[in-house]
Design a protein around this motif. Structure first.
Motif, PDB file in Angstrom:
ATOM      1  N   LEU A  92       0.829  -1.201   0.000  1.00 14.16           N
ATOM      2  CA  LEU A  92       0.000   0.000   0.000  1.00 14.16           C
ATOM      3  C   LEU A  92       0.868   1.257   0.000  1.00 14.16           C
ATOM      4  CD1 LEU A  92      -2.719   1.424   0.149  1.00 14.16           C
ATOM      5  CD2 LEU A  92      -2.644   1.171   2.644  1.00 14.16           C
ATOM      6  N   VAL A  93       1.868   1.289   0.864  1.00 12.41           N
ATOM      7  CA  VAL A  93       2.756   2.457   0.912  1.00 12.41           C
ATOM      8  C   VAL A  93       3.458   2.651  -0.424  1.00 12.41           C
ATOM      9  CG1 VAL A  93       4.865   3.372   1.955  1.00 12.41           C
ATOM     10  CG2 VAL A  93       3.064   2.430   3.408  1.00 12.41           C
ATOM     11  N   SER A  94       3.924   1.552  -1.019  1.00  9.89           N
ATOM     12  CA  SER A  94       4.609   1.643  -2.310  1.00  9.89           C
ATOM     13  C   SER A  94       3.672   2.151  -3.394  1.00  9.89           C
ATOM     14  CB  SER A  94       5.168   0.270  -2.684  1.00  9.89           C
ATOM     15  OG  SER A  94       5.872   0.337  -3.909  1.00  9.89           O
ATOM     16  N   ALA A  95       2.445   1.633  -3.426  1.00  5.21           N
ATOM     17  CA  ALA A  95       1.482   2.070  -4.438  1.00  5.21           C
ATOM     18  C   ALA A  95       1.148   3.545  -4.270  1.00  5.21           C
ATOM     19  CB  ALA A  95       0.214   1.223  -4.346  1.00  5.21           C
ATOM     20  N   LEU A  96       0.951   3.980  -3.042  1.00 12.92           N
ATOM     21  CA  LEU A  96       0.620   5.385  -2.803  1.00 12.92           C
ATOM     22  C   LEU A  96       1.789   6.300  -3.169  1.00 12.92           C
ATOM     23  CD1 LEU A  96      -1.351   5.114   0.568  1.00 12.92           C
ATOM     24  CD2 LEU A  96      -2.291   5.548  -1.718  1.00 12.92           C
ATOM     25  N   ARG A  97       3.000   5.851  -2.916  1.00 19.44           N
ATOM     26  CA  ARG A  97       4.165   6.643  -3.336  1.00 19.44           C
ATOM     27  C   ARG A  97       4.198   6.789  -4.856  1.00 19.44           C
ATOM     28  NH1 ARG A  97       8.817   3.649   0.180  1.00 19.44           N
ATOM     29  NH2 ARG A  97       8.585   4.752   2.170  1.00 19.44           N
ATOM     30  N   ASN A  98       3.933   5.684  -5.558  1.00 26.30           N
ATOM     31  CA  ASN A  98       3.888   5.759  -7.019  1.00 26.30           C
ATOM     32  C   ASN A  98       2.903   6.827  -7.473  1.00 26.30           C
ATOM     33  OD1 ASN A  98       5.652   3.596  -7.070  1.00 26.30           O
ATOM     34  ND2 ASN A  98       4.131   2.104  -7.739  1.00 26.30           N
ATOM     35  N   MET A  99       1.725   6.817  -6.879  1.00 23.37           N
ATOM     36  CA  MET A  99       0.679   7.757  -7.268  1.00 23.37           C
ATOM     37  C   MET A  99       1.036   9.174  -6.861  1.00 23.37           C
ATOM     38  SD  MET A  99      -2.428   5.215  -6.238  1.00 23.37           S
ATOM     39  CE  MET A  99      -2.614   3.656  -7.147  1.00 23.37           C
ATOM     40  N   ASP A 100       1.713   9.317  -5.727  1.00 24.64           N
ATOM     41  CA  ASP A 100       2.136  10.640  -5.284  1.00 24.64           C
ATOM     42  C   ASP A 100       3.144  11.241  -6.257  1.00 24.64           C
ATOM     43  OD1 ASP A 100       1.587  12.526  -3.337  1.00 24.64           O
ATOM     44  OD2 ASP A 100       3.277  11.971  -2.073  1.00 24.64           O
ATOM     45  N   ASN A 101       3.956  10.395  -6.871  1.00 22.79           N
ATOM     46  CA  ASN A 101       4.996  10.862  -7.795  1.00 22.79           C
ATOM     47  C   ASN A 101       4.530  10.911  -9.248  1.00 22.79           C
ATOM     48  OD1 ASN A 101       7.078  11.250  -5.897  1.00 22.79           O
ATOM     49  ND2 ASN A 101       7.497   9.065  -5.835  1.00 22.79           N
ATOM     50  N   ASP A 102       3.304  10.523  -9.508  1.00 25.73           N
ATOM     51  CA  ASP A 102       2.762  10.502 -10.865  1.00 25.73           C
ATOM     52  C   ASP A 102       2.043  11.828 -11.130  1.00 25.73           C
ATOM     53  OD1 ASP A 102       1.423  10.111 -13.233  1.00 25.73           O
ATOM     54  OD2 ASP A 102       0.598   8.155 -12.696  1.00 25.73           O
ATOM     55  N   PRO A 103       2.547  12.658 -12.038  1.00 28.60           N
ATOM     56  CA  PRO A 103       1.921  13.957 -12.286  1.00 28.60           C
ATOM     57  C   PRO A 103       0.513  13.854 -12.859  1.00 28.60           C
ATOM     58  CG  PRO A 103       3.604  13.508 -13.939  1.00 28.60           C
ATOM     59  CD  PRO A 103       3.735  12.427 -12.900  1.00 28.60           C
ATOM     60  N   GLU A 145       3.561   6.291   7.004  1.00 22.31           N
ATOM     61  CA  GLU A 145       3.900   6.857   5.708  1.00 22.31           C
ATOM     62  C   GLU A 145       2.662   7.118   4.854  1.00 22.31           C
ATOM     63  OE1 GLU A 145       7.300   5.160   3.645  1.00 22.31           O
ATOM     64  OE2 GLU A 145       7.933   4.182   5.500  1.00 22.31           O
ATOM     65  N   VAL A 146       1.552   6.464   5.181  1.00 21.45           N
ATOM     66  CA  VAL A 146       0.302   6.752   4.465  1.00 21.45           C
ATOM     67  C   VAL A 146      -0.091   8.206   4.669  1.00 21.45           C
ATOM     68  CG1 VAL A 146      -2.174   6.221   4.322  1.00 21.45           C
ATOM     69  CG2 VAL A 146      -0.499   4.361   4.588  1.00 21.45           C
ATOM     70  N   LEU A 168      -6.203   3.275   9.727  1.00 14.93           N
ATOM     71  CA  LEU A 168      -5.860   3.543   8.329  1.00 14.93           C
ATOM     72  C   LEU A 168      -6.837   4.545   7.720  1.00 14.93           C
ATOM     73  CD1 LEU A 168      -4.239   3.019   5.764  1.00 14.93           C
ATOM     74  CD2 LEU A 168      -5.678   1.008   5.340  1.00 14.93           C
ATOM     75  N   ALA A 169      -8.115   4.376   7.993  1.00 15.82           N
ATOM     76  CA  ALA A 169      -9.111   5.328   7.478  1.00 15.82           C
ATOM     77  C   ALA A 169      -8.822   6.738   7.975  1.00 15.82           C
ATOM     78  CB  ALA A 169     -10.516   4.889   7.880  1.00 15.82           C
ATOM     79  N   MET A 170      -8.426   6.847   9.255  1.00 17.26           N
ATOM     80  CA  MET A 170      -8.148   8.167   9.822  1.00 17.26           C
ATOM     81  C   MET A 170      -6.873   8.781   9.268  1.00 17.26           C
ATOM     82  SD  MET A 170      -9.434   8.017  13.799  1.00 17.26           S
ATOM     83  CE  MET A 170      -8.432   6.610  14.298  1.00 17.26           C
ATOM     84  N   MET A 171      -5.971   7.965   8.688  1.00 17.14           N
ATOM     85  CA  MET A 171      -4.785   8.519   8.029  1.00 17.14           C
ATOM     86  C   MET A 171      -5.147   9.181   6.705  1.00 17.14           C
ATOM     87  SD  MET A 171      -1.958   5.524   8.583  1.00 17.14           S
ATOM     88  CE  MET A 171      -1.816   4.659  10.153  1.00 17.14           C
ATOM     89  N   ALA A 196      -1.314   2.512  15.981  1.00 17.80           N
ATOM     90  CA  ALA A 196      -1.073   3.252  14.738  1.00 17.80           C
ATOM     91  C   ALA A 196      -1.895   4.532  14.706  1.00 17.80           C
ATOM     92  CB  ALA A 196      -1.390   2.376  13.530  1.00 17.80           C
ATOM     93  N   GLY A 197      -2.055   5.146  15.875  1.00 18.40           N
ATOM     94  CA  GLY A 197      -2.727   6.439  15.930  1.00 18.40           C
ATOM     95  C   GLY A 197      -4.128   6.418  16.496  1.00 18.40           C
ATOM     96  N   GLY A 198      -4.620   5.249  16.910  1.00 17.57           N
ATOM     97  CA  GLY A 198      -5.997   5.160  17.369  1.00 17.57           C
ATOM     98  C   GLY A 198      -6.322   6.013  18.571  1.00 17.57           C
ATOM     99  N   THR A 199      -5.408   6.103  19.529  1.00 19.81           N
ATOM    100  CA  THR A 199      -5.681   6.933  20.703  1.00 19.81           C
ATOM    101  C   THR A 199      -5.492   8.412  20.411  1.00 19.81           C
ATOM    102  OG1 THR A 199      -3.403   6.825  21.524  1.00 19.81           O
ATOM    103  CG2 THR A 199      -4.926   5.079  22.248  1.00 19.81           C
ATOM    104  N   GLN A 200      -4.727   8.742  19.384  1.00 24.83           N
ATOM    105  CA  GLN A 200      -4.382  10.131  19.100  1.00 24.83           C
ATOM    106  C   GLN A 200      -5.312  10.771  18.071  1.00 24.83           C
ATOM    107  OE1 GLN A 200      -1.822  11.534  21.084  1.00 24.83           O
ATOM    108  NE2 GLN A 200      -2.257   9.536  22.025  1.00 24.83           N
ATOM    109  N   ARG A 201      -5.413  10.184  16.896  1.00 24.41           N
ATOM    110  CA  ARG A 201      -6.272  10.766  15.862  1.00 24.41           C
ATOM    111  C   ARG A 201      -7.743  10.707  16.265  1.00 24.41           C
ATOM    112  NH1 ARG A 201      -2.280   8.156  12.494  1.00 24.41           N
ATOM    113  NH2 ARG A 201      -1.132   9.718  11.272  1.00 24.41           N
ATOM    114  N   LEU A 202      -8.153   9.580  16.844  1.00 28.98           N
ATOM    115  CA  LEU A 202      -9.559   9.446  17.227  1.00 28.98           C
ATOM    116  C   LEU A 202      -9.952  10.500  18.244  1.00 28.98           C
ATOM    117  CD1 LEU A 202     -12.101   7.681  16.799  1.00 28.98           C
ATOM    118  CD2 LEU A 202     -11.369   6.335  18.790  1.00 28.98           C
TER     119      LEU A 202
END
Length: 313
Positions: A92-103, A145-146, A168-171, A196-202
């Motif tokens: 998932l992180v790799s795919a999102l990086r690809n998309m982030d770098n794709d103009p 990294e998401v 993950l949804a909250m990221m 992975a952020g559940g106590t903080q983002r929530l």
């Protein structure tokens, strides 16, 4: 004003240089030298793909690059309700990086199946690990990294979004929930806590009392209560969740990519900075848009009563 060398990407990107100088001028003193690359928003768009390339074949994902500036990523572990294993999150992180770098990609839709967005982290994978192992390997650290992806991510959530799935949804930046969506942080029932952020983002989204109840009892929110408490943007019929997410992403994709990234960055900074610090950060990025051709085009089009033609410059 004392100007010091800034060890970031400003020397490679004139837009970021405008940002840095704007911040320094607003502060009236100096450019701080201690800031690294991650401290600044990346307004410049890379024209290259990540090393894995556009044609990557994924084991646990299904990806689609549409012609309208939108990419769609589907989590695909149907036999495990999309449980978030290490290999899945790596993909998932790799795919999102690809998309982030794709103009050609301006916004991403992340979804799962109708039954489950993601039922949680892969408990079988982590069950027998010990403290030394999880500490040395920084277990779950890479998940963050998401949230470092510059372009907007719209989560289309159906079914279970529990534990790591809720995190993950909250990221993501916008959550569209199907009527059958269920959110929760049930880690207490497994003898642990969210990692992975559940106590903080929530807590930042729904408030201390409800977040405390969810984390201490494992209780869940249905889609409509999640909407009422601000966890999701809106609730739609389950069969329309992904289409609605794509519509939101398409609307975002109409606009200038550097400005989209700047707006996302400013909203995210509001969760980290004091009000006065956030206002200064926003003002500096607002000023920096006046170095963009798209800012001139947008205002000129408004004056001429026509649709703007943004070129991401």
């Amino acid at each position: 004003m004392e100007a010091l060398f800034v060890p970031c990407r400003c020397s490679r990107c004139w837009v970021e240089l405008v940002y840095c100088l704007g911040t320094a001028l607003q502060g009236g003193s100096r450019i701080v030298a201690a800031r690294g690359p991650s401290a600044l928003p990346s307004l410049a768009m890379s024209s290259r793909f990540a090393s894995s390339g556009e044609g990557q074949i994924w084991e646990f994902l299904r990806t689609e690059k549409r012609e309208n500036g939108v990419a769609v990523v589907r989590l695909h572990r149907p036999d495990a309700l999309n449980a978030l294993s290490g290999p899945l999150m790596g993909e998932l992180v790799s795919a999102l990086r690809n998309m982030d770098n794709d103009p050609e990609v301006k916004a991403v839709v992340l979804t799962g199946s109708e039954r489950a967005f993601a039922a949680g982290a892969d408990i079988k994978e982590m069950k027998d690990k010990n403290y030394a192992e999880v500490y040395k390997t920084a277990m779950l650290e890479a998940w963050s990294e998401v949230s470092d992806i510059r372009k907007p991510i719209v989560a289309g959530v159906n079914g279970f979004a529990l534990g790591g799935g809720c995190e993950l949804a909250m990221m993501c930046d916008i959550i569209i929930a199907g009527e059958n969506a269920v959110f929760g942080q049930p880690e207490i029932q497994l003898g642990t806590i969210p990692g992975a952020g559940g106590t903080q983002r929530l807590t930042r989204v729904v408030g201390k009392s409800l977040a405390m109840e969810m984390c201490l009892t494992g209780s869940r929110l249905d889609a409509h209560l999640a909407e009422k408490r601000g966890l999701v943007s809106r609730v739609v019929p389950t069969e329309q969740t992904v289409d609605e997410g794509i519509k939101v992403a398409e609307k975002i994709a109409q606009f200038s990519t550097p400005v989209i990234i700047a707006a996302k960055d400013c909203v995210n900074q509001s969760q980290e900075l004091s009000l006065q610090q956030g206002l200064k950060y926003e003002k500096a990025l607002f000023w920096s848009t006046f170095a963009l051709s798209d800012r001139l085009e947008g205002m000129t089009a408004f004056k001429d009563k026509r649709k703007p033609n943004f070129t991401d410059e």
